[in-house]
Design a protein around this motif. Structure first.
Motif, PDB file in Angstrom:
ATOM      1  N   UNK A 417      16.304 -33.335 -30.657  1.00  0.00           N
ATOM      2  CA  UNK A 417      15.101 -33.270 -31.489  1.00  0.00           C
ATOM      3  C   UNK A 417      13.838 -33.251 -30.617  1.00  0.00           C
ATOM      4  N   UNK A 418      12.888 -32.416 -31.016  1.00  0.00           N
ATOM      5  CA  UNK A 418      11.623 -32.374 -30.279  1.00  0.00           C
ATOM      6  C   UNK A 418      10.845 -33.668 -30.468  1.00  0.00           C
ATOM      7  N   UNK A 419       9.966 -33.965 -29.504  1.00  0.00           N
ATOM      8  CA  UNK A 419       9.097 -35.132 -29.636  1.00  0.00           C
ATOM      9  C   UNK A 419       8.091 -34.951 -30.756  1.00  0.00           C
ATOM     10  N   UNK A 420       7.443 -36.047 -31.154  1.00  0.00           N
ATOM     11  CA  UNK A 420       6.406 -35.998 -32.193  1.00  0.00           C
ATOM     12  C   UNK A 420       5.155 -36.675 -31.649  1.00  0.00           C
ATOM     13  N   UNK A 421       4.129 -35.927 -31.383  1.00  0.00           N
ATOM     14  CA  UNK A 421       2.897 -36.487 -30.858  1.00  0.00           C
ATOM     15  C   UNK A 421       2.685 -36.092 -29.412  1.00  0.00           C
TER      16      UNK A 421
END
Length: 455
Positions: A417-421
């Protein structure tokens, strides 16, 4: 010897019948006492109606009470008496609709000593309390037009309306310690000078209608503005700045400071590292790539001189996730302002997981430049298991957090999953059956610049 009435000691009432008549100086308007005489002295503890023979009488009021004044036409021009409140408030109440000091009555505070005079039409006082004397001093001046030398020596009072929109470089020469309250009527420009006109923040001020400044003379034509309150801004007691602004860069570019910037707070986040990929596994096994590291956080306070006209902005890119298979994620890029002035390193990519093993998490970004720095969070290691039971744990490593974002979550048998922020690391992939899986992407960094401006 002449004695000013406000210098009369409280013991003046100690000896009955001993008073000094009052004389007025025609030039200054001050009241003086001269020539020892034997005149009336009264002590009152209850309401009292003044009579004709109370002219030039000292009345010591030892309790809160009301002195009822005779009709002004009856008292006549020149009638005067001197009450002192010495035990409570004393109300001076004229006859009927007549006025005293332009009001229906005057209330003396305990300790006030007053000369009350009649002009045949109305009554007037010359209060001797510190507050009343201060009010008499702090009067409004005539208006003064703004000019290169806005000469406050010409002011007729302490509070001065400054009109016009000229550029002001001097406030004239006034004795050291003197203070003036300036109320501006338009867009004049106050020009900062480190000696002769010291302004808050050390920068020029363009005034606006209703702005108020307090200026104190340092002598020899030098002034310091100790307070500046904008009509359309928060009070100076809450913030010393006329305005606070922000510029945020999520892509590379050029930072050009605001013209009125005094100094700025620069915050940088490096790019997050990508998560590791995962190779295809054998039956009944599961693996996980390592999570990418979070980007570093770095901050510095820079002066206008340090920033100069502009500075280059480079925003570190997020690292790509490892492609499907036992492939490492890419490192995040370094974020910087002005080359090496302020920098924040990117996070390291997570290690890819082979079919029968796990990948390691990438290190958080570190090693940047700035007044204050903190590394990004390290990405979590991936996991590996064979002959797994019914319940499967998370095997893809979680991406590292940054100061401004959360890393990609770990997975089970799925792509990362890609990072968030800003600056967060990508999560590692996990595989339990064919095909191989790709790691999650890290996110790019950011620069936030908070400018503290004179206006």
């Amino acid at each position: 010897m002449d004695i000013r009435i406000d210098e009369l000691p409280t013991t003046a009432f100690a000896a009955p019948d001993h008073v000094i008549p009052v004389m007025k100086d025609g030039a200054s308007g001050q009241l003086f006492l001269r020539q020892l005489s034997l005149l009336r002295f009264l002590t009152k503890a209850a309401n009292y109606n003044l009579a004709a023979d109370d002219r030039w009488t000292l009345i010591e009021c030892t309790a809160g009470l009301t002195l009822n004044l005779p009709a002004a036409s009856v008292a006549g021009n020149g009638f005067a008496f001197m009450p002192k409140a010495n035990g409570g408030t004393v109300t001076l109440d004229p006859n009927g609709a007549e006025l005293i000091d332009g009001a229906s009555n005057v209330v003396l505070a305990d300790g006030d000593f007053v000369i009350v005079e009649c002009d045949g039409v109305a009554w007037h006082t010359s209060l001797s309390s510190a507050v009343k004397r201060n009010d008499a001093i702090n009067t409004k001046s005539n208006d003064i037009a703004s000019a290169a030398t806005t000469n406050l020596a010409m002011a007729t009072g302490v509070v001065v309306n400054v009109t016009g929109s000229a550029t002001v470089t001097s406030l004239g020469t006034v004795a050291a310690g003197a203070e003036r309250v300036l109320i501006f009527a338009g867009a004049a420009t106050l020009t900062h000078n480190a000696v002769s006109l010291i302004l808050p923040g050390g920068a020029n001020i363009v005034t606006a209608a209703g702005d108020v400044a307090i200026a104190r003379s340092l002598g020899a034509g030098n002034w310091k503005v100790t307070s500046y309150q904008r009509a359309a801004a928060v009070p100076a007691a809450q913030t010393p700045f006329g305005a606070v602004r922000q510029q945020i860069f999520s892509v590379s570019g050029t930072y050009t400071p605001h013209a009125n910037m005094l100094f700025c707070l620069v915050e940088c986040i490096g790019g997050g590292g990508g998560g590791g990929g995962a190779a295809a596994t054998a039956a009944s096994t599961i693996n996980g790539g390592g999570g990418g590291g979070g980007g570093e956080y770095s901050q510095s306070i820079l002066t206008k001189a340090q920033v100069a006209a502009s500075k280059a902005v480079v925003v570190g890119a997020g690292g790509g996730g490892g492609v499907a298979g036992a492939n490492n994620g890419s490192n995040g890029g370094t974020t910087s302002l002005g080359g090496t002035l302020v920098t924040a390193a990117g996070g390291t990519g997570g290690t890819g997981a082979p079919s029968a093993n796990a990948g390691a998490g990438g290190a958080g970004g570190t090693g940047g430049t700035g007044d204050f720095k903190t590394p990004g969070e390290r990405g979590s290691n991936g996991g590996f298991a064979s002959n797994q039971g019914v319940a499967l744990p998370t095997f893809g490593g979680k991406g590292g957090n940054s100061m401004f974002g959360f890393g990609g979550v770990g997975t089970v048998g799925a792509v990362g999953q890609a990072g968030t922020g800003f600056g967060s690391g990508g999560g590692g992939a996990s595989d339990s059956v064919n095909p191989a899986k790709a790691g999650g992407a890290g996110l790019s960094g950011v620069i936030r610049i908070t400018e503290y401006c004179s206006q």
